[in-house]
Design a protein around this motif. Structure first.
Motif, PDB file in Angstrom:
ATOM      1  N   ILE A  67       0.844  -1.201   0.000  1.00  0.00           N
ATOM      2  CA  ILE A  67       0.000   0.000   0.000  1.00  0.00           C
ATOM      3  C   ILE A  67       0.878   1.249   0.000  1.00  0.00           C
ATOM      4  O   ILE A  67       0.632   2.192  -0.752  1.00  0.00           O
ATOM      5  CB  ILE A  67      -0.969  -0.006   1.197  1.00  0.00           C
ATOM      6  N   ALA A  68       1.925   1.246   0.822  1.00  0.00           N
ATOM      7  CA  ALA A  68       2.834   2.399   0.869  1.00  0.00           C
ATOM      8  C   ALA A  68       3.499   2.616  -0.482  1.00  0.00           C
ATOM      9  O   ALA A  68       3.626   3.752  -0.944  1.00  0.00           O
ATOM     10  CB  ALA A  68       3.886   2.202   1.955  1.00  0.00           C
ATOM     11  N   ALA A  69       3.912   1.520  -1.121  1.00  0.00           N
ATOM     12  CA  ALA A  69       4.611   1.632  -2.402  1.00  0.00           C
ATOM     13  C   ALA A  69       3.687   2.085  -3.511  1.00  0.00           C
ATOM     14  O   ALA A  69       4.016   2.992  -4.279  1.00  0.00           O
ATOM     15  CB  ALA A  69       5.262   0.302  -2.772  1.00  0.00           C
ATOM     16  N   VAL A  70       2.520   1.479  -3.604  1.00  0.00           N
ATOM     17  CA  VAL A  70       1.639   1.757  -4.731  1.00  0.00           C
ATOM     18  C   VAL A  70       0.787   2.991  -4.473  1.00  0.00           C
ATOM     19  O   VAL A  70       0.791   3.934  -5.262  1.00  0.00           O
ATOM     20  CB  VAL A  70       0.751   0.533  -5.055  1.00  0.00           C
ATOM     21  N   VAL A  71       0.072   2.979  -3.384  1.00  0.00           N
ATOM     22  CA  VAL A  71      -0.885   4.062  -3.144  1.00  0.00           C
ATOM     23  C   VAL A  71      -0.167   5.355  -2.760  1.00  0.00           C
ATOM     24  O   VAL A  71      -0.357   6.388  -3.405  1.00  0.00           O
ATOM     25  CB  VAL A  71      -1.915   3.664  -2.069  1.00  0.00           C
TER      26      VAL A  71
END
Length: 149
Positions: free
Chosen positions: A51-55
């Motif tokens: 989530i941190a990487a993509v969003v």
């Protein structure tokens, strides 16, 4: 200028979040520490990392690209921007194997109570460590790029 500062701050926050959860994975993914709770925790950490990487990271990066002070042409004209993006893609690709492995471990644990084999834990840790060593390289490239080098 305020929008640029906000976008840069949120992007930096996303990077730090990514580093925290990737470091947590690296710390926990050890043969001597593996138990059912660690398998569950690794799956959860990986979800937050994703989530941190993509969003957070990707979306704030795109927002900076579109809405940032330099404008899209200011970003894409730099070879260091392309190097940074290439390294980011490599990091994403490196993260796929541990992600699928952690999910498989959790599924096996939930179904049979089976823990992963020692060799598989060691191999997965190597993949996580490659990612964790690549992230600072991306940050260094970004620093040089931000300073117009």
């Amino acid at each position: 200028m305020t929008l640029e500062a906000v976008l840069a701050s949120v992007h930096l926050l996303a990077i730090l979040t990514l580093v925290v959860f990737l470091s947590s994975q690296a710390a926990l993914c050890r043969v001597e520490w593996m138990n059912a709770a660690v398998v569950q925790r690794l799956a959860k950490l990986d979800m937050i990392y994703g989530i941190a990487a993509v969003v957070l990271l990707l979306l704030t990066g795109i927002a900076r690209l579109v809405l940032g002070a330099k404008g899209m042409s200011g970003y894409v004209s730099s070879p260091l921007f392309h190097l940074k993006m290439t390294l980011f893609i490599v990091a994403v690709l490196l993260s796929l194997k541990p992600t699928f492995t952690f999910r498989r471990w959790k599924k096996a644990l939930d179904a049979t109570g089976q823990l992963p084999a020692a060799q598989e834990i060691q191999q997965t840790r190597k993949w996580v460590m490659w990612q964790s060593h690549l992230v600072p390289v991306i940050a260094v490239v970004a620093v040089f790029w931000a300073r117009g080098m």
